[in-house]
Design a protein around this motif. Structure first.
Motif, PDB file in Angstrom:
ATOM      1  N   THR A  49       0.808  -1.226   0.000  1.00  0.00           N
ATOM      2  CA  THR A  49       0.000   0.000   0.000  1.00  0.00           C
ATOM      3  C   THR A  49       0.839   1.274   0.000  1.00  0.00           C
ATOM      4  O   THR A  49       0.359   2.313  -0.455  1.00  0.00           O
ATOM      5  CB  THR A  49      -0.983   0.021   1.188  1.00  0.00           C
ATOM      6  N   ASN A  50       2.080   1.200   0.460  1.00  0.00           N
ATOM      7  CA  ASN A  50       2.909   2.408   0.518  1.00  0.00           C
ATOM      8  C   ASN A  50       3.979   2.490  -0.564  1.00  0.00           C
ATOM      9  O   ASN A  50       4.317   3.581  -0.998  1.00  0.00           O
ATOM     10  CB  ASN A  50       3.578   2.526   1.888  1.00  0.00           C
ATOM     11  N   VAL A  51       4.537   1.358  -0.957  1.00  0.00           N
ATOM     12  CA  VAL A  51       5.646   1.367  -1.909  1.00  0.00           C
ATOM     13  C   VAL A  51       5.168   1.037  -3.323  1.00  0.00           C
ATOM     14  O   VAL A  51       5.493   1.738  -4.272  1.00  0.00           O
ATOM     15  CB  VAL A  51       6.762   0.394  -1.460  1.00  0.00           C
ATOM     16  N   ASN A  52       4.386  -0.028  -3.455  1.00  0.00           N
ATOM     17  CA  ASN A  52       3.927  -0.446  -4.785  1.00  0.00           C
ATOM     18  C   ASN A  52       2.813   0.436  -5.341  1.00  0.00           C
ATOM     19  O   ASN A  52       2.512   0.373  -6.536  1.00  0.00           O
ATOM     20  CB  ASN A  52       3.462  -1.906  -4.758  1.00  0.00           C
ATOM     21  N   ALA A  87      11.743 -12.993   3.194  1.00  0.00           N
ATOM     22  CA  ALA A  87      11.882 -13.545   1.845  1.00  0.00           C
ATOM     23  C   ALA A  87      11.625 -15.043   1.921  1.00  0.00           C
ATOM     24  O   ALA A  87      11.824 -15.657   2.969  1.00  0.00           O
ATOM     25  CB  ALA A  87      13.280 -13.281   1.297  1.00  0.00           C
ATOM     26  N   TYR A  88      11.171 -15.600   0.790  1.00  0.00           N
ATOM     27  CA  TYR A  88      10.975 -17.042   0.784  1.00  0.00           C
ATOM     28  C   TYR A  88      11.232 -17.631  -0.596  1.00  0.00           C
ATOM     29  O   TYR A  88      11.080 -16.981  -1.615  1.00  0.00           O
ATOM     30  CB  TYR A  88       9.603 -17.445   1.337  1.00  0.00           C
ATOM     31  N   LEU A  89      11.690 -18.879  -0.540  1.00  0.00           N
ATOM     32  CA  LEU A  89      12.080 -19.642  -1.712  1.00  0.00           C
ATOM     33  C   LEU A  89      11.218 -20.890  -1.754  1.00  0.00           C
ATOM     34  O   LEU A  89      11.103 -21.606  -0.757  1.00  0.00           O
ATOM     35  CB  LEU A  89      13.553 -20.042  -1.577  1.00  0.00           C
ATOM     36  N   SER A  90      10.598 -21.150  -2.894  1.00  0.00           N
ATOM     37  CA  SER A  90       9.794 -22.363  -3.026  1.00  0.00           C
ATOM     38  C   SER A  90      10.245 -23.157  -4.243  1.00  0.00           C
ATOM     39  O   SER A  90      10.926 -22.627  -5.122  1.00  0.00           O
ATOM     40  CB  SER A  90       8.301 -22.029  -3.096  1.00  0.00           C
ATOM     41  N   LYS A  91       9.883 -24.413  -4.273  1.00  0.00           N
ATOM     42  CA  LYS A  91      10.210 -25.308  -5.395  1.00  0.00           C
ATOM     43  C   LYS A  91      11.704 -25.318  -5.690  1.00  0.00           C
ATOM     44  O   LYS A  91      12.121 -25.453  -6.840  1.00  0.00           O
ATOM     45  CB  LYS A  91       9.417 -24.923  -6.638  1.00  0.00           C
ATOM     46  N   GLY A  92      12.514 -25.127  -4.673  1.00  0.00           N
ATOM     47  CA  GLY A  92      13.963 -25.217  -4.829  1.00  0.00           C
ATOM     48  C   GLY A  92      14.650 -23.997  -5.380  1.00  0.00           C
ATOM     49  O   GLY A  92      15.644 -23.552  -4.844  1.00  0.00           O
ATOM     50  N   ASN A  93      14.106 -23.430  -6.469  1.00  0.00           N
ATOM     51  CA  ASN A  93      14.797 -22.287  -7.068  1.00  0.00           C
ATOM     52  C   ASN A  93      13.844 -21.162  -7.499  1.00  0.00           C
ATOM     53  O   ASN A  93      14.207 -20.324  -8.315  1.00  0.00           O
ATOM     54  CB  ASN A  93      15.652 -22.728  -8.256  1.00  0.00           C
ATOM     55  N   TYR A  94      12.634 -21.145  -6.936  1.00  0.00           N
ATOM     56  CA  TYR A  94      11.705 -20.066  -7.263  1.00  0.00           C
ATOM     57  C   TYR A  94      11.690 -19.063  -6.113  1.00  0.00           C
ATOM     58  O   TYR A  94      11.213 -19.363  -5.020  1.00  0.00           O
ATOM     59  CB  TYR A  94      10.291 -20.609  -7.533  1.00  0.00           C
ATOM     60  N   PHE A  95      12.237 -17.891  -6.362  1.00  0.00           N
ATOM     61  CA  PHE A  95      12.307 -16.801  -5.386  1.00  0.00           C
ATOM     62  C   PHE A  95      10.904 -16.210  -5.328  1.00  0.00           C
ATOM     63  O   PHE A  95      10.542 -15.353  -6.113  1.00  0.00           O
ATOM     64  CB  PHE A  95      13.338 -15.791  -5.878  1.00  0.00           C
ATOM     65  N   ASP A  96      10.127 -16.681  -4.377  1.00  0.00           N
ATOM     66  CA  ASP A  96       8.688 -16.447  -4.363  1.00  0.00           C
ATOM     67  C   ASP A  96       8.278 -15.114  -3.741  1.00  0.00           C
ATOM     68  O   ASP A  96       7.206 -14.605  -4.016  1.00  0.00           O
ATOM     69  CB  ASP A  96       8.008 -17.607  -3.628  1.00  0.00           C
ATOM     70  N   GLY A  97       9.106 -14.542  -2.887  1.00  0.00           N
ATOM     71  CA  GLY A  97       8.726 -13.276  -2.270  1.00  0.00           C
ATOM     72  C   GLY A  97       9.879 -12.604  -1.557  1.00  0.00           C
ATOM     73  O   GLY A  97      10.746 -13.278  -0.996  1.00  0.00           O
ATOM     74  N   LEU A  98       9.891 -11.275  -1.596  1.00  0.00           N
ATOM     75  CA  LEU A  98      10.880 -10.457  -0.893  1.00  0.00           C
ATOM     76  C   LEU A  98      10.206  -9.135  -0.552  1.00  0.00           C
ATOM     77  O   LEU A  98       9.813  -8.391  -1.451  1.00  0.00           O
ATOM     78  CB  LEU A  98      12.116 -10.204  -1.764  1.00  0.00           C
ATOM     79  N   PHE A  99      10.056  -8.878   0.733  1.00  0.00           N
ATOM     80  CA  PHE A  99       9.407  -7.651   1.187  1.00  0.00           C
ATOM     81  C   PHE A  99      10.215  -7.051   2.333  1.00  0.00           C
ATOM     82  O   PHE A  99      10.622  -7.763   3.254  1.00  0.00           O
ATOM     83  CB  PHE A  99       7.973  -7.934   1.676  1.00  0.00           C
ATOM     84  N   VAL A 100      10.423  -5.747   2.265  1.00  0.00           N
ATOM     85  CA  VAL A 100      11.111  -5.013   3.324  1.00  0.00           C
ATOM     86  C   VAL A 100      10.199  -3.884   3.771  1.00  0.00           C
ATOM     87  O   VAL A 100       9.582  -3.200   2.941  1.00  0.00           O
ATOM     88  CB  VAL A 100      12.473  -4.463   2.832  1.00  0.00           C
ATOM     89  N   HIS A 101      10.114  -3.684   5.073  1.00  0.00           N
ATOM     90  CA  HIS A 101       9.276  -2.623   5.639  1.00  0.00           C
ATOM     91  C   HIS A 101       9.637  -1.290   4.997  1.00  0.00           C
ATOM     92  O   HIS A 101      10.823  -0.975   4.802  1.00  0.00           O
ATOM     93  CB  HIS A 101       9.489  -2.567   7.150  1.00  0.00           C
TER      94      HIS A 101
END
Length: 154
Positions: A24-27, A71-85
């Motif tokens: 809501t603030n950055v994107n 941050a989270y990684l799924s399926k071994g090599n899928y960088f699924d999310g990265l969020f910083v306050h």
């Protein structure tokens, strides 16, 4: 001092707050009000967050015992999310989280890491040597979002 650790279920309220606030603030500068509202509503899906923590390599960044990013990684090599306050952007948290996620993918035997990133996040990923494979529309809860499929050789 930045501390990185694996996420726990007790972290969900902090993770979802960062998720919602970042969107809501950055994107907000790159997406419509309707898109932002729809995307940010994903913070309320607690079962999905529990599943992500249980089934992904999910890490949080803490500063003085306060979670400032994840941050989270799924399926071994899928960088699924990265969020910083929003109050901790451009202070090295995102890069530190990214490097650990990349190291995890490499440790799992992958030579390439992939991600789908927002318009807002694209410059950050490009600065870290991610290459745009293609621009695409992704449907999320009935709305189309312009995103970028990116990858990086590790």
């Amino acid at each position: 001092m930045i501390e990185i650790r694996e996420a726990t279920l007790e972290d969900i309220p902090f993770i979802t707050t960062i998720f919602r606030d970042t969107i809501t603030n950055v994107n907000a500068k790159d997406y419509s009000e309707k898109q932002i509202r729809q995307w940010a509503s994903g913070a309320s899906d607690i079962d999905q967050w529990k599943d992500r923590i249980a089934n992904s390599y999910f890490i949080v960044a803490e500063l003085n015992d306060t979670i400032v990013g994840f941050a989270y990684l799924s399926k071994g090599n899928y960088f699924d999310g990265l969020f910083v306050h929003k109050d901790f952007l451009r202070r090295g948290f995102g890069i530190k989280l990214m490097r650990i996620i990349e190291s995890q993918a490499l440790a799992e035997g992958y030579e390439v890491i992939k991600a789908d990133v927002s318009i807002t996040a694209l410059p950050f990923f490009e600065d870290q040597y991610y290459i745009v494979e293609k621009k695409q529309k992704k449907n999320y809860k009935g709305l189309a979002f312009e995103i970028f499929k990116v990858y990086k050789e590790l």
